[in-house]
Design a protein around this motif. Structure first.
Motif, PDB file in Angstrom:
ATOM      1  N   LEU A 104      -1.654  -8.690  -4.816  1.00  0.00           N
ATOM      2  CA  LEU A 104      -1.172  -9.331  -3.685  1.00  0.00           C
ATOM      3  C   LEU A 104      -1.710  -8.960  -2.516  1.00  0.00           C
ATOM      4  CD1 LEU A 104       1.102 -11.222  -2.573  1.00  0.00           C
ATOM      5  CD2 LEU A 104       2.765  -8.976  -3.016  1.00  0.00           C
ATOM      6  N   MET A 105      -2.049  -7.460  -2.232  1.00  0.00           N
ATOM      7  CA  MET A 105      -2.564  -7.178  -1.067  1.00  0.00           C
ATOM      8  C   MET A 105      -3.857  -7.595  -0.866  1.00  0.00           C
ATOM      9  SD  MET A 105      -2.207  -2.743  -1.579  1.00  0.00           S
ATOM     10  CE  MET A 105      -3.543  -2.337  -0.730  1.00  0.00           C
ATOM     11  N   ARG A 106      -4.801  -7.941  -1.719  1.00  0.00           N
ATOM     12  CA  ARG A 106      -5.942  -8.499  -1.724  1.00  0.00           C
ATOM     13  C   ARG A 106      -5.664 -10.104  -1.084  1.00  0.00           C
ATOM     14  NH1 ARG A 106      -7.970  -6.327  -6.885  1.00  0.00           N
ATOM     15  NH2 ARG A 106      -9.433  -4.836  -6.356  1.00  0.00           N
ATOM     16  N   ARG A 107      -5.042 -10.639  -1.488  1.00  0.00           N
ATOM     17  CA  ARG A 107      -4.404 -12.229  -1.004  1.00  0.00           C
ATOM     18  C   ARG A 107      -3.887 -12.075   0.330  1.00  0.00           C
ATOM     19  NH1 ARG A 107      -5.323 -15.770  -5.566  1.00  0.00           N
ATOM     20  NH2 ARG A 107      -4.477 -17.203  -4.236  1.00  0.00           N
ATOM     21  N   LEU A 108      -3.345 -11.025   0.909  1.00  0.00           N
ATOM     22  CA  LEU A 108      -2.467 -11.208   2.055  1.00  0.00           C
ATOM     23  C   LEU A 108      -3.512 -10.877   3.385  1.00  0.00           C
ATOM     24  CD1 LEU A 108       0.577  -9.137   1.031  1.00  0.00           C
ATOM     25  CD2 LEU A 108       0.471 -11.623   1.668  1.00  0.00           C
ATOM     26  N   VAL A 142       0.742 -15.623  -4.445  1.00  0.00           N
ATOM     27  CA  VAL A 142       0.549 -14.942  -5.739  1.00  0.00           C
ATOM     28  C   VAL A 142       0.243 -16.124  -6.707  1.00  0.00           C
ATOM     29  CG1 VAL A 142       1.400 -12.836  -5.191  1.00  0.00           C
ATOM     30  CG2 VAL A 142       2.898 -14.439  -6.028  1.00  0.00           C
ATOM     31  N   GLU A 143       0.463 -17.061  -6.438  1.00  0.00           N
ATOM     32  CA  GLU A 143       0.041 -18.427  -7.399  1.00  0.00           C
ATOM     33  C   GLU A 143       1.218 -18.176  -8.757  1.00  0.00           C
ATOM     34  OE1 GLU A 143      -4.006 -18.568  -8.168  1.00  0.00           O
ATOM     35  OE2 GLU A 143      -4.395 -19.056  -5.857  1.00  0.00           O
ATOM     36  N   LEU A 144       2.505 -17.838  -8.390  1.00  0.00           N
ATOM     37  CA  LEU A 144       3.273 -17.649  -9.653  1.00  0.00           C
ATOM     38  C   LEU A 144       3.999 -18.908  -9.451  1.00  0.00           C
ATOM     39  CD1 LEU A 144       4.373 -14.089  -9.333  1.00  0.00           C
ATOM     40  CD2 LEU A 144       3.305 -15.091 -11.202  1.00  0.00           C
ATOM     41  N   ILE A 145       4.263 -19.767  -8.287  1.00  0.00           N
ATOM     42  CA  ILE A 145       5.137 -20.945  -8.327  1.00  0.00           C
ATOM     43  C   ILE A 145       5.448 -21.844  -9.389  1.00  0.00           C
ATOM     44  CG2 ILE A 145       3.581 -22.599  -7.101  1.00  0.00           C
ATOM     45  CD1 ILE A 145       6.474 -21.993  -5.481  1.00  0.00           C
ATOM     46  N   ASP A 146       4.046 -22.123 -10.095  1.00  0.00           N
ATOM     47  CA  ASP A 146       3.933 -22.915 -11.203  1.00  0.00           C
ATOM     48  C   ASP A 146       4.689 -22.201 -12.425  1.00  0.00           C
ATOM     49  OD1 ASP A 146       3.383 -24.885  -9.663  1.00  0.00           O
ATOM     50  OD2 ASP A 146       1.208 -24.309  -9.871  1.00  0.00           O
ATOM     51  N   MET A 147       4.800 -20.848 -12.345  1.00  0.00           N
ATOM     52  CA  MET A 147       4.977 -20.140 -13.806  1.00  0.00           C
ATOM     53  C   MET A 147       6.552 -20.067 -13.892  1.00  0.00           C
ATOM     54  SD  MET A 147       1.816 -17.493 -13.754  1.00  0.00           S
ATOM     55  CE  MET A 147       0.264 -18.141 -13.861  1.00  0.00           C
ATOM     56  N   ALA A 200       0.855  -1.251  -0.058  1.00  0.00           N
ATOM     57  CA  ALA A 200      -0.102  -0.024   0.221  1.00  0.00           C
ATOM     58  C   ALA A 200       1.045   1.421   0.128  1.00  0.00           C
ATOM     59  CB  ALA A 200      -1.133  -0.124   1.158  1.00  0.00           C
ATOM     60  N   CYS A 201       2.084   1.310   0.786  1.00  0.00           N
ATOM     61  CA  CYS A 201       2.718   2.530   0.843  1.00  0.00           C
ATOM     62  C   CYS A 201       3.573   2.626  -0.305  1.00  0.00           C
ATOM     63  CB  CYS A 201       3.717   2.322   2.424  1.00  0.00           C
ATOM     64  SG  CYS A 201       2.683   2.655   3.728  1.00  0.00           S
ATOM     65  N   SER A 202       3.811   1.281  -0.995  1.00  0.00           N
ATOM     66  CA  SER A 202       4.911   1.607  -2.068  1.00  0.00           C
ATOM     67  C   SER A 202       3.941   2.161  -3.253  1.00  0.00           C
ATOM     68  CB  SER A 202       5.278   0.166  -2.622  1.00  0.00           C
ATOM     69  OG  SER A 202       6.199  -0.364  -1.860  1.00  0.00           O
ATOM     70  N   ASN A 203       2.479   1.718  -3.393  1.00  0.00           N
ATOM     71  CA  ASN A 203       1.696   2.383  -4.257  1.00  0.00           C
ATOM     72  C   ASN A 203       1.559   3.884  -4.051  1.00  0.00           C
ATOM     73  OD1 ASN A 203       0.997   0.506  -5.979  1.00  0.00           O
ATOM     74  ND2 ASN A 203      -0.721  -0.347  -4.770  1.00  0.00           N
ATOM     75  N   ILE A 204       1.523   4.323  -2.844  1.00  0.00           N
ATOM     76  CA  ILE A 204       1.491   5.856  -2.407  1.00  0.00           C
ATOM     77  C   ILE A 204       2.729   6.587  -2.859  1.00  0.00           C
ATOM     78  CG2 ILE A 204       1.479   7.417  -0.343  1.00  0.00           C
ATOM     79  CD1 ILE A 204      -0.031   5.251   1.185  1.00  0.00           C
TER      80      ILE A 204
END
Lengths: 144, 114
Positions: free
Chosen positions: A114-118, B94-99, A49-53
């Motif tokens: 990535l944020m959404r998945r974390l 991020v599901e990149l492991i297979d890529m 989030a901060c990197s985006n900012i």
């Protein structure tokens, strides 16, 4: 019961300060004995989030403020990140198709994905008159 | 951020890159520049070790995607080796492991180049 673990701590928008922000998140969540995996996820999501900012909202201007507040909400924790940059709602960004992402190498979208998945919830506070307020919420696993 | 390179004597197209430290938005562009320099010098078969990467954000992942693409354009290949727990975790999230082509050792990665 809400309790501040960090109350509106100010950081300057330099990339080198991302490490300090991650440390701030880590120390606050360690106090609450949050599981190390959840700490890592929150540190990484906050970093994104901060990197985006820094890169987008502030267009790499290295002298603008980023405010971090961390709240203990009992079974979850919240990190509120505020900036005074251009309006940008990361939730407007759609997730990239990863196959295409690699094939065509699109540069943007990976950080928000990535944020959404974390974290479990991301809230963008649309009521903010200027700048942006984004809140990251994580439901906690058992303590370490 | 540490960046060491090992060349293989009888295989001039191969370089092994050892990354060390935090691969966040602060250091990623520097690392990408150094790797692109290697590619421009003719190192079309790259092995990158993530054994000593302490932290990896999306800007780090973006480098591997960019390098992978650059190498494809010059008929090269990228192999990642020794993903530590931190790196493996984020590649999985991020599901990149297979890529990516991921190997445990340098030898395996080098032998896998066609």
């Amino acid at each position: 019961m809400e309790k501040f673990l960090v109350k509106r701590e100010k950081f300057i928008s330099k990339k080198i300060n991302l490490e300090k922000i991650r440390e701030c998140v880590g120390k606050a969540l360690e106090k609450k004995s949050v599981h190390e995996d959840d700490i890592y996820r929150m540190q990484l999501a906050t970093d994104e989030a901060c990197s985006n900012i820094i890169m987008h909202n502030y267009d790499e201007d290295t002298n603008r403020p980023i405010f971090i507040s961390i709240k203990d909400l009992g079974d979850k924790v919240s990190i509120l990140i505020e900036d005074e940059g251009d309006k940008f709602n990361p939730l407007d960004i759609t997730d990239p198709n990863l196959d295409q992402y690699i094939e065509k190498y699109k540069k943007n979208g990976l950080g928000v994905y990535l944020m959404r998945r974390l974290v479990d919830e991301i809230r963008y506070h649309t009521a903010a008159e200027q700048g942006n307020k984004i809140e990251l919420i994580k439901y906690l696993s058992k303590s370490k | 951020m540490g960046f060491d390179v090992k060349n293989i004597e009888d295989k001039p197209e191969i370089a092994i890159v050892y990354l060390k430290g935090r691969l966040d938005v602060h250091y990623s562009s520097e690392v990408e520049t150094q790797i692109n320099k290697l590619i421009s010098e003719g190192k079309k078969k790259l092995v990158i070790s993530l054994n000593d990467v302490e932290y990896l954000s999306s800007s780090g992942l973006r480098i591997f995607i960019a390098i992978s693409r650059t190498l494809k354009e010059v008929n090269g290949q990228l192999k990642l080796i020794k993903l530590n727990e931190t790196a493996r975790k984020i590649f999985k999230i991020v599901e990149l492991i297979d890529m990516f082509d991921i190997y445990e050792s340098e030898e395996e990665a080098i032998n896998s180049f066609m």
